[in-house]
Design a protein around this motif. Structure first.
Motif, PDB file in Angstrom:
ATOM      1  N   ALA A 130      -7.036   4.649  -0.572  1.00 59.70           N
ATOM      2  CA  ALA A 130      -7.100   4.441   0.876  1.00 59.70           C
ATOM      3  C   ALA A 130      -6.061   3.444   1.372  1.00 59.70           C
ATOM      4  N   SER A 131      -5.870   2.357   0.643  1.00 60.30           N
ATOM      5  CA  SER A 131      -4.974   1.306   1.115  1.00 60.30           C
ATOM      6  C   SER A 131      -3.859   1.076   0.104  1.00 60.30           C
ATOM      7  N   VAL A 132      -2.605   1.125   0.567  1.00 62.80           N
ATOM      8  CA  VAL A 132      -1.431   0.906  -0.277  1.00 62.80           C
ATOM      9  C   VAL A 132      -0.495  -0.058   0.450  1.00 62.80           C
ATOM     10  N   SER A 133      -0.163  -1.167  -0.211  1.00 60.91           N
ATOM     11  CA  SER A 133       0.766  -2.137   0.350  1.00 60.91           C
ATOM     12  C   SER A 133       1.925  -2.332  -0.616  1.00 60.91           C
ATOM     13  N   ILE A 134       3.131  -2.473  -0.076  1.00 59.58           N
ATOM     14  CA  ILE A 134       4.340  -2.546  -0.893  1.00 59.58           C
ATOM     15  C   ILE A 134       4.957  -3.938  -0.776  1.00 59.58           C
ATOM     16  N   GLN A 135       5.243  -4.552  -1.912  1.00 57.02           N
ATOM     17  CA  GLN A 135       5.927  -5.851  -1.904  1.00 57.02           C
ATOM     18  C   GLN A 135       7.436  -5.633  -1.801  1.00 57.02           C
ATOM     19  N   PRO A 136       8.102  -6.311  -0.856  1.00 61.31           N
ATOM     20  CA  PRO A 136       9.548  -6.125  -0.703  1.00 61.31           C
ATOM     21  C   PRO A 136      10.309  -6.505  -1.976  1.00 61.31           C
ATOM     22  N   VAL A 137      11.379  -5.773  -2.243  1.00 59.38           N
ATOM     23  CA  VAL A 137      12.268  -6.052  -3.367  1.00 59.38           C
ATOM     24  C   VAL A 137      13.666  -6.288  -2.798  1.00 59.38           C
ATOM     25  N   PRO A 138      14.260  -7.456  -3.034  1.00 60.76           N
ATOM     26  CA  PRO A 138      15.596  -7.721  -2.509  1.00 60.76           C
ATOM     27  C   PRO A 138      16.595  -6.646  -2.941  1.00 60.76           C
ATOM     28  N   GLY A 139      17.370  -6.147  -1.990  1.00 61.97           N
ATOM     29  CA  GLY A 139      18.372  -5.129  -2.302  1.00 61.97           C
ATOM     30  C   GLY A 139      17.847  -3.718  -2.263  1.00 61.97           C
ATOM     31  N   TRP A 140      16.561  -3.552  -1.923  1.00 62.66           N
ATOM     32  CA  TRP A 140      15.952  -2.222  -1.896  1.00 62.66           C
ATOM     33  C   TRP A 140      15.194  -2.018  -0.581  1.00 62.66           C
ATOM     34  N   THR A 141      15.202  -0.779  -0.105  1.00 61.52           N
ATOM     35  CA  THR A 141      14.415  -0.388   1.065  1.00 61.52           C
ATOM     36  C   THR A 141      13.312   0.557   0.620  1.00 61.52           C
ATOM     37  N   ALA A 142      12.072   0.237   1.007  1.00 60.98           N
ATOM     38  CA  ALA A 142      10.927   1.059   0.607  1.00 60.98           C
ATOM     39  C   ALA A 142      10.418   1.870   1.791  1.00 60.98           C
ATOM     40  N   THR A 143      10.095   3.129   1.539  1.00 59.81           N
ATOM     41  CA  THR A 143       9.540   4.020   2.555  1.00 59.81           C
ATOM     42  C   THR A 143       8.275   4.666   2.016  1.00 59.81           C
ATOM     43  N   ALA A 144       7.185   4.551   2.778  1.00 61.97           N
ATOM     44  CA  ALA A 144       5.911   5.151   2.380  1.00 61.97           C
ATOM     45  C   ALA A 144       5.633   6.372   3.239  1.00 61.97           C
ATOM     46  N   GLU A 145       5.257   7.469   2.601  1.00 58.62           N
ATOM     47  CA  GLU A 145       4.928   8.701   3.313  1.00 58.62           C
ATOM     48  C   GLU A 145       3.433   8.985   3.174  1.00 58.62           C
ATOM     49  N   LYS A 146       2.804   9.325   4.289  1.00 57.97           N
ATOM     50  CA  LYS A 146       1.380   9.648   4.289  1.00 57.97           C
ATOM     51  C   LYS A 146       1.167  11.155   4.432  1.00 57.97           C
ATOM     52  N   SER A 147       0.027  11.609   3.911  1.00 54.41           N
ATOM     53  CA  SER A 147      -0.338  13.023   4.015  1.00 54.41           C
ATOM     54  C   SER A 147      -1.804  13.135   4.429  1.00 54.41           C
ATOM     55  N   LYS A 148      -2.126  14.242   5.088  1.00 51.74           N
ATOM     56  CA  LYS A 148      -3.515  14.516   5.445  1.00 51.74           C
ATOM     57  C   LYS A 148      -4.313  14.796   4.177  1.00 51.74           C
ATOM     58  N   LEU A 149      -5.505  14.287   4.103  1.00 44.39           N
ATOM     59  CA  LEU A 149      -6.353  14.484   2.939  1.00 44.39           C
ATOM     60  C   LEU A 149      -7.206  15.736   3.115  1.00 44.39           C
ATOM     61  N   ALA A 150      -7.288  16.532   2.071  1.00 44.51           N
ATOM     62  CA  ALA A 150      -8.136  17.728   2.116  1.00 44.51           C
ATOM     63  C   ALA A 150      -9.596  17.337   2.278  1.00 44.51           C
ATOM     64  N   THR A 151      -9.981  16.251   1.610  1.00 43.54           N
ATOM     65  CA  THR A 151     -11.339  15.718   1.736  1.00 43.54           C
ATOM     66  C   THR A 151     -11.239  14.262   2.165  1.00 43.54           C
ATOM     67  N   PRO A 152     -11.652  13.917   3.384  1.00 43.96           N
ATOM     68  CA  PRO A 152     -11.543  12.538   3.866  1.00 43.96           C
ATOM     69  C   PRO A 152     -12.299  11.562   2.959  1.00 43.96           C
ATOM     70  N   LEU A 153     -11.750  10.344   2.862  1.00 45.25           N
ATOM     71  CA  LEU A 153     -12.440   9.289   2.124  1.00 45.25           C
ATOM     72  C   LEU A 153     -13.444   8.615   3.045  1.00 45.25           C
ATOM     73  N   LYS A 154     -14.588   8.250   2.508  1.00 43.58           N
ATOM     74  CA  LYS A 154     -15.625   7.601   3.305  1.00 43.58           C
ATOM     75  C   LYS A 154     -15.833   6.172   2.824  1.00 43.58           C
ATOM     76  N   THR A 155     -15.959   5.267   3.785  1.00 38.43           N
ATOM     77  CA  THR A 155     -16.256   3.878   3.466  1.00 38.43           C
ATOM     78  C   THR A 155     -17.767   3.677   3.483  1.00 38.43           C
ATOM     79  N   ASP A 156     -18.208   2.502   3.020  1.00 38.23           N
ATOM     80  CA  ASP A 156     -19.639   2.211   3.020  1.00 38.23           C
ATOM     81  C   ASP A 156     -20.183   2.071   4.444  1.00 38.23           C
ATOM     82  N   ASP A 157     -19.277   1.843   5.403  1.00 35.65           N
ATOM     83  CA  ASP A 157     -19.705   1.737   6.797  1.00 35.65           C
ATOM     84  C   ASP A 157     -19.850   3.094   7.462  1.00 35.65           C
TER      85      ASP A 157
END
Length: 248
Positions: A78-105
């Motif tokens: 559910a949650s993904v965080s990226i730590q910066p790396v000097p000299g590099w550019t990071a790009t995160a791509e998201k996709s729709k989930l076939a089965t949604p994730l459910k939280t305890d709430d």
């Protein structure tokens, strides 16, 4: 004269055996530090964790300029965080989930990060004989599987692309280009839910995100292999010394 000839022949045979043994050990060690891996290699189901994708450059002439890591879609995080790396550019791509994730709430998460791409600038290349860690915070980890497989593509500045996408199978030899794999273990009785209603270990996510990757890295394994080779050579020389000692 005959005794001297026999001794020289014995020395040659023993030397050849030592060389073959050393070569075999070193050859077996090469894949251990050439792979793209996840550090550390294990985490707890349902918890938050910080991992690093460790990328060695195994070319003699080319530098690594791009890394693409695909997160599993059958066991999304559910949650993904990226730590910066000097000299590099990071790009995160998201996709729709076939089965949604459910939280305890009771909330539903309908999309998640499924691909991260790091691209180097002129100062960030990984040169021959070097490696780089790309750190990511993940959570909560799935509880319905014992491993997460991250298929990765490593691109060099000469156009070569190495596909680390082969899944290791229990009881079989390791493939030539294994995909980075994070083993997941069962949570203990102390595991609880975090403030967002998601399962996490007692100290997660803050402590887990701050954790450094394991020191069980390719350098340590390489030094261990070198020590083994030195031991083999030393033992062989000891045997030669005993065989060459003149009899009483």
């Amino acid at each position: 004269m005959r005794t001297s000839t026999v001794r020289r022949a014995s020395v040659r045979r023993a030397s050849t055996a030592v060389a073959l043994a050393a070569s075999a050990v070193l050859a077996a060690a090469v894949p251990a530090f050439a792979h793209v891996t996840v550090q550390p290699g294990t985490a707890t189901q349902g918890a938050w964790t910080a991992v690093a994708f460790r990328v060695p450059d195994e070319s003699d002439t080319a530098s690594t300029t791009r890394l693409e890591v695909n997160l599993p879609t059958d066991h999304p995080v559910a949650s993904v965080s990226i730590q910066p790396v000097p000299g590099w550019t990071a790009t995160a791509e998201k996709s729709k989930l076939a089965t949604p994730l459910k939280t305890d709430d009771g909330d539903e998460i309908t999309e998640a990060v499924t691909k991260i791409t790091w691209t180097a600038d002129a100062t960030g290349k990984i040169g021959p004989g070097q490696f780089q860690d790309f750190k990511v915070s993940l959570g909560p980890l799935p509880t319905d599987t014992d491993r997460l497989v991250f298929k990765a593509l490593q691109t060099y500045d000469d156009g070569t692309v190495v596909r680390w996408i082969e899944e290791s199978k229990d009881g079989q030899a390791e493939p030539q280009h294994p995909a980075p794999t994070l083993a997941l273990t069962k949570a203990d009785a102390g595991t609880s839910a975090d403030a967002h209603g998601m399962t996490a270990s007692p100290a997660a996510p803050v402590a887990a995100a701050a954790a450094e990757p394991s020191d069980d890295d390719p350098t340590a394994r390489t030094l261990g292999v070198i020590g083994l080779v030195v031991g083999v050579v030393g033992a062989a020389l000891g045997v030669l010394g005993l065989r060459r000692r003149p009899s009483a």
